[in-house]
Scaffold this active site. Sequence first.
Site, mmCIF file in Angstrom:
data_model
loop_
_atom_site.group_PDB
_atom_site.id
_atom_site.type_symbol
_atom_site.label_atom_id
_atom_site.label_comp_id
_atom_site.label_asym_id
_atom_site.label_seq_id
_atom_site.Cartn_x
_atom_site.Cartn_y
_atom_site.Cartn_z
ATOM 1 N N VAL A 1 0.847 -1.209 0.000
ATOM 2 C CA VAL A 1 0.000 0.000 0.000
ATOM 3 C C VAL A 1 0.874 1.248 0.000
ATOM 4 C CG1 VAL A 1 -1.803 1.263 1.236
ATOM 5 C CG2 VAL A 1 -1.788 -1.243 1.299
ATOM 6 N N LYS B 1 -5.803 -1.437 -2.446
ATOM 7 C CA LYS B 1 -5.048 -0.820 -1.349
ATOM 8 C C LYS B 1 -5.972 -0.321 -0.239
ATOM 9 C CE LYS B 1 -1.373 0.514 -4.578
ATOM 10 N NZ LYS B 1 -0.981 1.538 -5.544
ATOM 11 N N ILE C 1 5.579 4.785 1.482
ATOM 12 C CA ILE C 1 4.996 5.437 2.677
ATOM 13 C C ILE C 1 4.697 4.360 3.715
ATOM 14 C CG2 ILE C 1 3.115 6.867 3.560
ATOM 15 C CD1 ILE C 1 2.571 7.824 0.713
ATOM 16 N N ASP D 1 -6.617 -0.924 -8.682
ATOM 17 C CA ASP D 1 -5.400 -0.920 -7.850
ATOM 18 C C ASP D 1 -5.652 -0.140 -6.549
ATOM 19 O OD1 ASP D 1 -2.304 -1.163 -7.636
ATOM 20 O OD2 ASP D 1 -2.662 0.987 -7.453
HETATM 21 N N1 HSE Z 1 0.487 1.118 -10.390
HETATM 22 C C1 HSE Z 1 0.600 1.695 -9.091
HETATM 23 C C2 HSE Z 1 0.420 3.196 -9.162
HETATM 24 C C3 HSE Z 1 1.926 1.466 -8.437
HETATM 25 O O1 HSE Z 1 0.272 3.763 -10.250
HETATM 26 O O2 HSE Z 1 0.413 3.824 -8.113
HETATM 27 C C4 HSE Z 1 2.025 0.179 -7.720
HETATM 28 O O3 HSE Z 1 1.033 0.039 -6.760
#
Ligand code: HSE
Length: 440
Positions: free
Chosen positions: A132, A205, A136, A201
């Site tokens: 995640v 997270k 950070i 994505d």
């Molecule tokens: N593809 C992700 C992003 C990076 O653009 O933040 C990896 O988690």
Amino acid sequence: MKPIKVGLIGLGVVGAGTYSVLERNAEEIRRRAGRAIEIAMVAVRNPARADGVVRAGCEVVTDPNLVVNHPDIEIVVELIGGCDTARELIMKAIANGKHVVTANKALLALHGNEIFAAAQEKGVMVAFEAAVAGGIPIIKALREGLTANRIESIAGIINGTTNFILSEMRDKGIDFATALKEAQALGYAEADPTFDIEGVDAAHKVTIMSAIAFGIPVQFDKAYVEGISKLQAVDIRYAEQLGYRIKLLGIARRTVVGGVEGIELRVHPTLIPAKRLIANVEGAMNAVMVQADAVGTSLYYGKGAGAEPTASSVIADLVDITRLATADPGNRVPHLAFQPNLLTDVAILPMSEITTSYYLRVYVKNRLGVMADLTRILADARISIDAVLQKEPAENATRLDIVMLTHQTQEKNIDAAIAKIEQMETVVGHVVKIRLESLS
Ligand code: HSE
């Protein structure tokens, strides 16, 4: 003390970064961990990738099973991504009594409950700081730094690709497709950028963060996911004129509906006041804002991707595991922050039940009474208007864009009102609806 032996599966950008930072800062890391951390074996599909990265003495193999079955390896680092092979390897590593470090957010968001249960059973750690927001240390902050608090909400810019695209759209006034091409040319977006631009994505997270923040299982299937691919440059412009920026936010929030506790878990483009610190997180950077009862608001900012920022998180997990490997499993920090037998089943709310404010853009024929009709529909639905902007598009003087910001209401109320607005004879096409969070 002898070095702790680590097996690395995957030598892509993050794998190579991990190898190199671990070598470069070996002494500093040993002083912190109490013993050296040695990558003893690397599994990589194409061994040529190891040339110039892996030092002599580290075994390079193509079969990752050799890593998870190796008797001397205590920690397996999984950096291949994807769900099928990675899941199989991690489950084998756990069954073999090995600790695991992974950056695999999709795997944990989808199969975390099964993986953590197996790890609990075997008394091994599964660490995932790198999953995640890249570099950070937000998992550590939520799980340990904020452990005194009742966490109320999380709102994060947790996908760098989309934040870069939105920043470019705003700065240059370009449309989504052009900004995406730019992101791809600069290597931010993948060749197939679907997971990034459609919000998947970010949803992986925020799902993981919601579990740690509220002590609930991971439930990606209940998250609402909307990306930025349909966002129009004109809405970014109007939002700006009203004092807002549009960001793709991952939101997890406790709420009460009809006297019953629930959790909002959602990813979507969101208007936020331009004066908020988080609204000024630009380019590919990430930031997570946490609201909690004792500490108040805190904000965590940094690089959400890249070789060394992500390696920084992978190695932090390696150090944690090295320190705790000999501790009684019952005295370690629980995987999801709360004791596994004390997770709660507070329901994730359907989107119709969430409460927020809204930006509405209605394209109308320029006729007397159209504004009155719009405001009457909203008033009848008990939706209060906060601001109105009326713009005549350059291309058509007989049409108008009417933009309205509403106060908070439930999503089902706004949807019912929009259905009525779209039936007006003076309204052209569909109403654009973007959620708005004041983050105050
Ligand atoms: N593809 C992700 C992003 C990076 O653009 O933040 C990896 O988690």
